[in-house]
Design a protein around this motif. Sequence first.
Motif, PDB file in Angstrom:
ATOM      1  N   THR A  17       7.304  -4.721 -16.998  1.00 51.61           N
ATOM      2  CA  THR A  17       7.707  -4.318 -15.488  1.00 51.61           C
ATOM      3  C   THR A  17       8.870  -4.803 -14.711  1.00 51.61           C
ATOM      4  O   THR A  17       8.925  -5.285 -13.770  1.00 51.61           O
ATOM      5  CB  THR A  17       6.235  -4.372 -14.730  1.00 51.61           C
ATOM      6  OG1 THR A  17       6.220  -5.819 -14.932  1.00 51.61           O
ATOM      7  CG2 THR A  17       5.116  -3.498 -15.212  1.00 51.61           C
ATOM      8  N   SER A  18       9.809  -5.083 -15.467  1.00 48.41           N
ATOM      9  CA  SER A  18      10.911  -5.631 -15.197  1.00 48.41           C
ATOM     10  C   SER A  18      11.470  -4.537 -13.799  1.00 48.41           C
ATOM     11  O   SER A  18      11.617  -3.551 -14.170  1.00 48.41           O
ATOM     12  CB  SER A  18      12.048  -5.897 -15.937  1.00 48.41           C
ATOM     13  OG  SER A  18      12.487  -4.474 -16.677  1.00 48.41           O
ATOM     14  N   SER A  19      11.881  -5.293 -12.613  1.00 44.94           N
ATOM     15  CA  SER A  19      12.375  -4.706 -11.791  1.00 44.94           C
ATOM     16  C   SER A  19      11.518  -3.478 -10.955  1.00 44.94           C
ATOM     17  O   SER A  19      12.018  -2.270 -10.523  1.00 44.94           O
ATOM     18  CB  SER A  19      13.637  -4.163 -11.860  1.00 44.94           C
ATOM     19  OG  SER A  19      14.751  -5.029 -12.251  1.00 44.94           O
ATOM     20  N   ALA A  20      10.318  -3.578 -11.529  1.00 42.01           N
ATOM     21  CA  ALA A  20       9.327  -2.628 -10.765  1.00 42.01           C
ATOM     22  C   ALA A  20       9.432  -2.423  -9.203  1.00 42.01           C
ATOM     23  O   ALA A  20       9.480  -3.825  -8.547  1.00 42.01           O
ATOM     24  CB  ALA A  20       7.979  -2.891 -11.211  1.00 42.01           C
ATOM     25  N   GLU A  21       9.182  -1.431  -8.618  1.00 46.41           N
ATOM     26  CA  GLU A  21       9.039  -1.420  -7.300  1.00 46.41           C
ATOM     27  C   GLU A  21       7.646  -0.813  -6.708  1.00 46.41           C
ATOM     28  O   GLU A  21       6.913  -0.043  -7.242  1.00 46.41           O
ATOM     29  CB  GLU A  21       9.961  -0.071  -6.742  1.00 46.41           C
ATOM     30  CG  GLU A  21       9.986  -0.059  -5.162  1.00 46.41           C
ATOM     31  CD  GLU A  21      10.870   1.041  -4.638  1.00 46.41           C
ATOM     32  OE1 GLU A  21      10.763   1.246  -3.334  1.00 46.41           O
ATOM     33  OE2 GLU A  21      11.425   1.674  -5.496  1.00 46.41           O
ATOM     34  N   VAL A  22       6.964  -1.760  -5.930  1.00 47.15           N
ATOM     35  CA  VAL A  22       5.431  -1.201  -5.246  1.00 47.15           C
ATOM     36  C   VAL A  22       5.734  -1.333  -3.814  1.00 47.15           C
ATOM     37  O   VAL A  22       5.728  -2.345  -3.384  1.00 47.15           O
ATOM     38  CB  VAL A  22       4.637  -2.448  -5.749  1.00 47.15           C
ATOM     39  CG1 VAL A  22       3.281  -2.063  -5.386  1.00 47.15           C
ATOM     40  CG2 VAL A  22       4.425  -2.459  -7.414  1.00 47.15           C
ATOM     41  N   PRO A  23       5.948  -0.161  -3.361  1.00 50.40           N
ATOM     42  CA  PRO A  23       6.098  -0.161  -1.708  1.00 50.40           C
ATOM     43  C   PRO A  23       4.910  -0.626  -1.080  1.00 50.40           C
ATOM     44  O   PRO A  23       3.581  -0.340  -1.677  1.00 50.40           O
ATOM     45  CB  PRO A  23       6.517   1.198  -1.436  1.00 50.40           C
ATOM     46  CG  PRO A  23       6.010   1.937  -2.923  1.00 50.40           C
ATOM     47  CD  PRO A  23       5.998   0.915  -3.937  1.00 50.40           C
ATOM     48  N   HIS A  24       5.096  -1.090   0.034  1.00 51.93           N
ATOM     49  CA  HIS A  24       3.738  -1.283   1.180  1.00 51.93           C
ATOM     50  C   HIS A  24       2.849  -2.397   0.700  1.00 51.93           C
ATOM     51  O   HIS A  24       1.803  -2.473   1.128  1.00 51.93           O
ATOM     52  CB  HIS A  24       3.216   0.089   1.603  1.00 51.93           C
ATOM     53  CG  HIS A  24       4.124   0.916   1.936  1.00 51.93           C
ATOM     54  ND1 HIS A  24       5.063   1.096   2.782  1.00 51.93           N
ATOM     55  CD2 HIS A  24       4.141   2.166   1.070  1.00 51.93           C
ATOM     56  CE1 HIS A  24       5.727   2.181   2.895  1.00 51.93           C
ATOM     57  NE2 HIS A  24       5.178   2.963   1.823  1.00 51.93           N
ATOM     58  N   ALA A 165      -0.106   5.176   1.906  1.00 54.06           N
ATOM     59  CA  ALA A 165       1.353   5.236   2.246  1.00 54.06           C
ATOM     60  C   ALA A 165       1.784   6.208   3.486  1.00 54.06           C
ATOM     61  O   ALA A 165       2.547   5.820   4.204  1.00 54.06           O
ATOM     62  CB  ALA A 165       2.264   5.831   1.158  1.00 54.06           C
ATOM     63  N   ARG A 166       1.132   7.224   3.678  1.00 59.01           N
ATOM     64  CA  ARG A 166       1.418   7.934   4.633  1.00 59.01           C
ATOM     65  C   ARG A 166       0.772   7.508   5.892  1.00 59.01           C
ATOM     66  O   ARG A 166       1.549   7.595   7.095  1.00 59.01           O
ATOM     67  CB  ARG A 166       0.460   9.423   4.430  1.00 59.01           C
ATOM     68  CG  ARG A 166       0.753  10.455   5.793  1.00 59.01           C
ATOM     69  CD  ARG A 166      -0.078  11.900   5.364  1.00 59.01           C
ATOM     70  NE  ARG A 166      -1.584  11.407   5.296  1.00 59.01           N
ATOM     71  CZ  ARG A 166      -2.419  11.549   4.317  1.00 59.01           C
ATOM     72  NH1 ARG A 166      -1.836  12.153   3.211  1.00 59.01           N
ATOM     73  NH2 ARG A 166      -3.558  11.481   4.512  1.00 59.01           N
TER      74      ARG A 166
END
Length: 407
Positions: A17-24, A165-166
């Motif tokens: 999971t390198s450079s993974a993005e998990v928002p919020h 997220a919404r």
Amino acid sequence: MPDPTEDPVLTPHAHTTSSAEVPHATEASASGAPYVLTAQEYDAVLLAGFGGPEGQEDVLPFLRNVTRGRGIPDERLEEVATHYRHFGGVSPINEHNRQLREAIEAEMRSRGMELPIYWGNRNWAPYLEDVVQEAAAAGHTRLLAVATSAYSSYSSCRQYREDFARAVLDTGLAGVVRIDKVRQFFDVPGFVQPFAEGVAEALRGFAGQGFAAEEIRVLFATHSIPTADAERSGPQELGLGEGGAYAAQHLAVGEQIMGLLRAEDVAGDGTGWELVYQSRSGPPSQPWLEPDVCDRIAELPGEGVKAVAVVPLGFLSDHMEVLWDLDEEAMEAAEEAGLRAVRTPTPGVHQAFVSSLVDLVQERMEAVPVSERPHLTELGPWYDVCRPGCCENVRRGFSPVAAGVVP
């Protein structure tokens, strides 16, 4: 199970999971690692439900919310509305979630956990957006969500994460409110135990009525979903076959229950079981998971079956699709087929189930090692952070989500 964060060769749950993005997400989840192994502090727990009408005037607006974006006319919605109207327009799901929130809160207090619990729904008041805004106004901006669904699929996991997220985006709280989510809990002991107890009671009852083991069939019932969605449930690299993680998880739990009851001499070797589906709502041209519970019930007499236990394995509580599709339609099908039939209980607020939900909260807060996390099947323990591309919606594609790695 070995800790996949330590030796990625040992388990299919391993991912890079390198450079993974998990928002919020909180900091420990934002890296995208499948399991969070750093202790976390949260301000509150967010109980996320489906929602349901609480009066006749609510029924159509609720069904419009459920089907928004699909262009379904009110005339077709009224066909489903009759199920709710049969019960006075009231779905029991909201009351169940009130009781579940109280039970979780009591269990947390007994453990010295003083976190407040907010409850919000996807499709009816109290709406998640309002609840997230209420939490933020009270200074509670680090939330750990518990969705009222145990299995992996778009509608039972990813759609809740889209809702989170919404809620954050629509309230202007992006960068302020962070929402993590406990792992899917299909095989935690406290979820499985109430089902096992219900099946055991049904089998003992049938035996007491003189039915032989080979004359009894156990039908584990869950909500049908489009086949294409099922195939995309769970991380695709797991290669779980037809039905994806959704079917595999249900089958694994059914196998666990029957194995346990056979070991206890409650289920005879001749007692068969299978996974069936209910509550299909798509057009006939669209493939959905089968077989249908009522269709299978009609076929059972030809297979020498005289008694059937219908187990609502996909459901946490006795909400509308249990009360109507199983208690009404499935039982009517059994009567027409000349079968003795019972429907076993859902977990509801069974103490073992409530305790397991609090265990999941505590597990995340204390960063319990993966090897020590309770699970009853080889598929568990499931991920803390949903994997890239997990549970895609075939019709809509990917929308913004919380609690998972961006595809």
